[in-house]
Design a protein around this motif. Structure first.
Motif, short mmCIF file in Angstrom:
data_model
loop_
_atom_site.label_atom_id
_atom_site.label_comp_id
_atom_site.label_asym_id
_atom_site.label_seq_id
_atom_site.Cartn_x
_atom_site.Cartn_y
_atom_site.Cartn_z
N VAL A 190 44.52 39.74 54.39
CA VAL A 190 44.62 40.85 53.39
C VAL A 190 43.34 41.67 53.38
O VAL A 190 43.46 42.77 53.73
N ILE A 208 44.17 46.00 52.88
CA ILE A 208 43.50 46.56 52.09
C ILE A 208 41.69 46.59 52.42
O ILE A 208 41.35 45.72 52.90
N TRP A 210 40.38 48.37 44.92
CA TRP A 210 40.91 48.24 46.47
C TRP A 210 41.84 49.62 46.54
O TRP A 210 42.29 50.03 46.03
N ILE A 223 44.72 50.73 50.17
CA ILE A 223 45.41 50.46 51.53
C ILE A 223 44.57 51.00 52.48
O ILE A 223 43.79 51.95 52.32
N LYS A 235 46.76 41.50 41.29
CA LYS A 235 46.28 42.55 42.38
C LYS A 235 47.31 42.25 43.37
O LYS A 235 47.73 43.37 43.91
N THR A 236 47.76 40.94 43.81
CA THR A 236 48.63 40.67 45.09
C THR A 236 50.02 41.63 44.62
O THR A 236 50.60 42.18 45.53
N ILE A 272 49.41 45.19 45.32
CA ILE A 272 49.41 45.56 46.76
C ILE A 272 51.00 45.41 47.28
O ILE A 272 51.34 46.32 48.13
N LYS A 306 52.71 48.81 46.61
CA LYS A 306 52.27 49.84 47.33
C LYS A 306 52.77 49.66 48.90
O LYS A 306 53.09 50.79 49.19
#
Ligand code: MG
Length: 375
Positions: free
Chosen positions: A20, A25, A40, A42, A83-84, A87, A90
């Motif tokens: 990851v 990211i 963070w 991408i 956060k996960t 992500i 996204k």
């Protein structure tokens, strides 16, 4: 380990695996480590497109991330979960996320997360290693570029070794997402699996015609870093010949080792100094004692390359919880002090001892054959 599975994830025989941080990211701030949970972005615009393409062609997308900070309490689990999820939103495809939160069998380059996927998280569908692959930025690449395009050297080889341990192809994010040509990396200079393969071919001792017990009483000085296998060798080869073994870890001090040796020599017995004895200074006292008792002194040096010593320490740490952990600082100090023994110091012979590990079980042997070191 923690596993998060998106509702829409489907099992597949083809796994597209990703690290990851630094792979999917990067930080917004430009720091190596994120400043806060939302620091963070991408890594490349190509990331979501590529994952979508792979998902559509039947790959199951899996993330495998080392997050020791969760285990140590530096990162809050709830923050990391949020956060996960952000992500995944996204990226926009169904993903299964494996998170190793502490040291041990799950942390890359060890294969616990992958094994868990195979055994419990893929609906019993076998995985085709030939079709699967893994992408990560901990690839052992040297520093490159200059000015704005300058890239720091990779912090480790954990991702490259994780893929090697599993047996799937490995790519860096730049090779995979940007189609850059294969990147250079600092080759791993140790092959734990080769140690096992060669175990029965190489001689234990060099020269190989050395007699283990001598005809007369003598002193043996072992030389080798912590974890190089000295005590194991002593237990296997000197103990049965009734040599008195002096070990400072057990006896407490060098002084008590000297006492034990003196007692043995005075009684006409042979003795072994099973300490690291990495420098001339520490060997000198014992050589003087041998001279005083008019016995010859042979030196047995563990012939193990540095990375394998570190490998052995990690292996021992993983398999034997009783063994006290070797302090990294002490280890580095000894490494610095290490001076190859010479006949000039007063030894009659210097004999090399090759590494011949022995295993309690097949599982232990398989573990030993993996790359255990991150660097
Ligand atoms: Mg990374």
């Amino acid at each position: 380990m923690i596993v998060y599975t998106d509702d829409a994830v489907k099992a597949s025989d083809k796994i597209a695996g990703y690290d990851v941080d630094g792979t999917i990211i990067t930080t917004k701030s430009g720091n190596v480590f994120p400043k806060h949970t939302d620091d963070w972005q991408i890594l490349y615009a190509e990331v979501p497109k590529k994952l979508k393409l792979l998902h559509e062609s039947g790959y199951k997308i899996c993330f495998f991330t080392n997050q020791g900070g969760i285990g140590s309490g530096k990162i809050k689990l709830d923050d990391f979960k949020r956060k996960t999820k952000d992500i995944l939103k996204k990226v926009g495809v169904p993903i299964q996320v494996f998170i190793a939160i502490e040291d041990g069998q799950y942390r890359k380059p060890l294969t616990g997360m992958w094994k868990h996927l195979v055994e419990h998280r893929n609906d019993n569908i076998g995985i085709d290693l030939g079709k699967s692959f893994y992408v990560g930025d901990a690839a052992g690449r040297p520093e490159s570029g200059s000015g704005k395009t300058k890239r720091r050297k990779d912090h480790s080889l954990a991702d490259r070794r994780f893929a090697a341990n599993i047996g799937v192809s490995f790519y860096t994010p730049e090779e995979h997402f940007l189609n850059r040509p294969t990147e250079q990396y600092l080759k791993p200079d140790y092959q734990p699996s080769e140690v096992v393969t060669n175990m029965n071919i190489i001689p234990l001792l060099e020269p190989d015609n050395v007699k283990l017990p001598a005809d007369n009483s003598e002193m043996i000085i072992m030389v080798g870093l912590p974890g190089s296998g000295k005590s194991f060798f002593c237990k296997q080869h000197w103990e049965k010949h009734d040599y008195v073994i002096a070990n400072a870890d057990k006896l407490g001090t060098t002084q008590s080792c000297l006492k034990i040796c003196e007692k043995a020599l005075a009684a006409g017995k042979s003795c072994v100094v099973d300490n690291t004895n990495v420098d001339v200074e520490s060997r000198k006292k014992f050589l003087a004692l041998a001279k005083q008792y008019n016995v010859s002194c042979r030196c047995f040096v563990m012939n193990v390359q540095l990375d394998l010593v570190r490998h052995n320490i990690k292996y021992r740490h993983l398999t034997d919880s009783n063994h006290s952990k070797i302090n990294e600082m002490v280890f580095n100090m000894m490494k610095k002090k290490y001076t190859e023994p010479t006949v000039g110091e007063g030894f009659t012979h210097i004999i090399k001892v090759n590494l011949k590990p022995s295993f309690q079980s097949k599982a232990d042997e398989e573990l030993y054959k993996l790359y255990l070191l991150e660097k």
